[in-house]
Design a protein around this motif. Structure first.
Motif, PDB file in Angstrom:
ATOM      1  N   LYS A  24      50.647  98.361  42.918  1.00 33.97           N
ATOM      2  CA  LYS A  24      49.356  97.729  42.603  1.00 33.97           C
ATOM      3  C   LYS A  24      49.197  96.344  42.513  1.00 33.97           C
ATOM      4  CE  LYS A  24      47.608  98.343  38.066  1.00 33.97           C
ATOM      5  NZ  LYS A  24      46.546  99.103  37.111  1.00 33.97           N
ATOM      6  N   ASP A 108      47.393  93.265  36.382  1.00 37.12           N
ATOM      7  CA  ASP A 108      46.532  93.848  36.939  1.00 37.12           C
ATOM      8  C   ASP A 108      45.040  93.095  36.589  1.00 37.12           C
ATOM      9  OD1 ASP A 108      46.284  94.989  34.622  1.00 37.12           O
ATOM     10  OD2 ASP A 108      46.005  96.901  35.151  1.00 37.12           O
ATOM     11  N   ASN A 231      42.412  98.882  38.061  1.00 36.99           N
ATOM     12  CA  ASN A 231      42.908 100.321  38.031  1.00 36.99           C
ATOM     13  C   ASN A 231      42.632 101.307  39.199  1.00 36.99           C
ATOM     14  OD1 ASN A 231      44.125  99.876  35.279  1.00 36.99           O
ATOM     15  ND2 ASN A 231      42.248 100.343  34.479  1.00 36.99           N
TER      16      ASN A 231
HETATM   17 CA    CA Z   1      44.971  98.101  33.456  1.00 33.92          CA
END
Ligand code: CA
Ligand code: UD1
Length: 456
Positions: A24, A108, A231
């Motif tokens: 990610k 993130d 996300n």
């Molecule tokens: Ca998160």
């Protein structure tokens, strides 16, 4: 003034909802992997140590960290992703300095910037609180941890969405995921974390709960635009748009004309001097640098390109790893592949492709040409449809054209070959031998007119 601090950035999670083979935090936003934006924010705010906690896809992340940040960032491995509290524990063990404040950021939240980190530290220094938490008010707080306060407004703790009661879910103040903790307190609190929650994880948010029990929490409220978490890829796209807007506005404020803020695609490490004009739908990538007075017209895409003062890139100039000199003109529809150099006052016109070629001062190739592996002197004129035949199927060879030479239209120069100073190549020639300075080379078949033949 804020005191010295160290930073731990959490980047070990799998990011299941991204549905991606790429870890990610490696997904780019404005040309940089997400985590790199946060590292730059921490370093920019003055962190004297930055530790990145890696896990999922760690080989890829570690290699990227080394190539971008070298020894300025250390990575530590969280073997199993047992929650953000566990990740912080692993990160803190990797720190050399155990004094002062530890700033915790998530890998993130790519819109986090230097001023935000500085604000956390300013509040930490001024309040002396054990924990400082960044918060935001949202109309739709779904998915985020909620800040719980008592009637007097004192922070009681943070409740994760999955653990929250209906009344807690109604709280609109959320945890942004950026904290400053006193180092000693943090170590003790981490040792006391439990997994008694809906996800069975160790939550770093419970460290804030422990500070609240000691009445030692301060909050900094911040605009959500800077802290949105990624996300899934819908949120990634939202961040990309927000980052693009931020970058374009920053340049517009610094004296760059940005014709259309919404379609100025400028990556994070691009530099643009004042009095540059960027027309609509231009993409500037990598370490592109544009000097004052240059104009980049519609649809141009530049990757790691230097554009000097006063150059004019007409619409749809596509260039990478190249250098464009002062007052040069390119396009419309020009293609510069890597290692092309256009010296001052030179010009390439429509449908000209260059690769690993130097075009000297004042030289021109105005139409429809391929110039590969060439060294072209000053004031050379390259006629329409000229091809450098640089590849024999095995190796690439160099075409050299000395100053003031003239290449007639529709000529092929079969490399390796040298056209001497001031030489002249007749239109439609195929040249496979060197042409001496000042000579005329012509290799096309002589024209024959058969009188009356067509009528017969
Ligand atoms: Ca998160
Ligand atoms: C977290 C916060 C939540 C906050 C939100 C803000 C917790 C428990 N919750 O929720 O209160 O509103 O961020 O965006 O902290 N990570 C690891 N190792 C792990 C687990 C996570 O390194 O074992 C990393 C992830 O890679 C990610 C970050 O920690 O970069 C946050 O984890 P994530 O699972 O995304 O937390 P959220 O559910 O978003």
């Amino acid at each position: 003034m804020s005191a010295a601090f160290v930073t731990v950035i959490l980047a070990a999670g799998q990011g299941t909802r991204m549905k991606s083979a790429l870890p990610k935090v490696m997904h780019p936003v404005a040309g940089l992997p997400m985590y790199a934006h946060i590292v730059e924010a921490a370093l920019g705010a003055g962190a004297h140590e930055v530790v990145l906690v890696v896990g999922h896809g760690r080989a890829e992340v570690e290699q990227d960290v080394r190539s971008r940040f070298d020894s300025r960032v250390r990575t530590v491995v969280q073997e199993r992703q047992l929650g953000t509290g566990d990740a912080v524990r692993v990160g803190v063990q990797g720190l050399k300095d155990s004094e002062g404040y530890v700033v915790i950021l998530y890998g993130d939240t790519p819109l986090v910037h230097e001023q935000l980190v500085s604000a956390l530290m300013t509040t930490a220094t001024e309040s002396g609180a054990r924990a400082v938490v960044l918060t935001s008010e949202l109309t739709n707080p779904a998915g985020y941890g909620r800040i719980l306060r008592d009637a007097s407004g004192k922070v009681l703790g943070i409740r994760e969405q999955k653990d929250a009661s209906p009344s807690e879910l109604a709280v609109r103040e959320i945890n942004c995921g950026a904290y400053a903790f006193q180092a000693g307190f943090l170590r003790e609190a981490l040792a006391k974390l439990l997994t008694d929650n809906a996800q069975g994880e160790l939550y770093v948010t419970d460290v804030v709960g422990q500070a609240a029990a000691l009445d030692s929490v301060a909050t900094v409220s911040w605009n959500f635009d800077d802290v949105g978490g990624v996300n899934d890829r819908a949120q990634l796209a939202v961040c990309e748009t927000a980052m693009r807007q931020r970058i374009a506005e920053r340049f517009a404020r610094s004296g760059v004309t940005i014709r259309d803020l919404a379609t100025a695609y400028i990556e994070a490490h691009v530099t643009i001097e004042p009095d540059v004009i960027i027309e609509a739908n231009v993409h500037l990538r990598g370490n592109t640098k544009i000097e004052s007075g240059a104009r980049i017209d519609v649809g141009s895409v530049l990757n790691n390109v230097t554009v000097a003062r006063g150059a004019y890139l007409k619409p749809y100039t596509v260039a990478s790893d190249s250098s464009i000199g002062e007052r040069v003109e390119t396009g419309p529809f020009a293609h510069l592949r890597p290692e092309s150099v256009l010296e001052a006052d030179s010009k390439i016109g429509n449908f000209v492709e260059m690769k690993k070629t130097r075009l000297g001062r004042g030289s021109k190739a105005s139409h429809l040409s391929y110039l590969g592996d060439g060294v072209i002197g000053t004031h050379v004129n390259i006629g329409a449809g000229t091809i450098f035949c640089n590849y024999d199927g095995v190796n690439k060879h160099v075409t050299t054209i000395e100053d003031d030479a003239f290449i007639g239209s529709d000529s092929q120069l079969i490399a390796p070959v040298r056209i001497g100073e001031g030489a002249y190549v007749g239109t439609g020639s195929t040249i496979n031998r060197d042409v001496p300075a000042g000579a005329l080379a012509i290799s096309r078949a002589k024209q024959e007119n058969k009188l009356g033949y067509a009528t017969k």
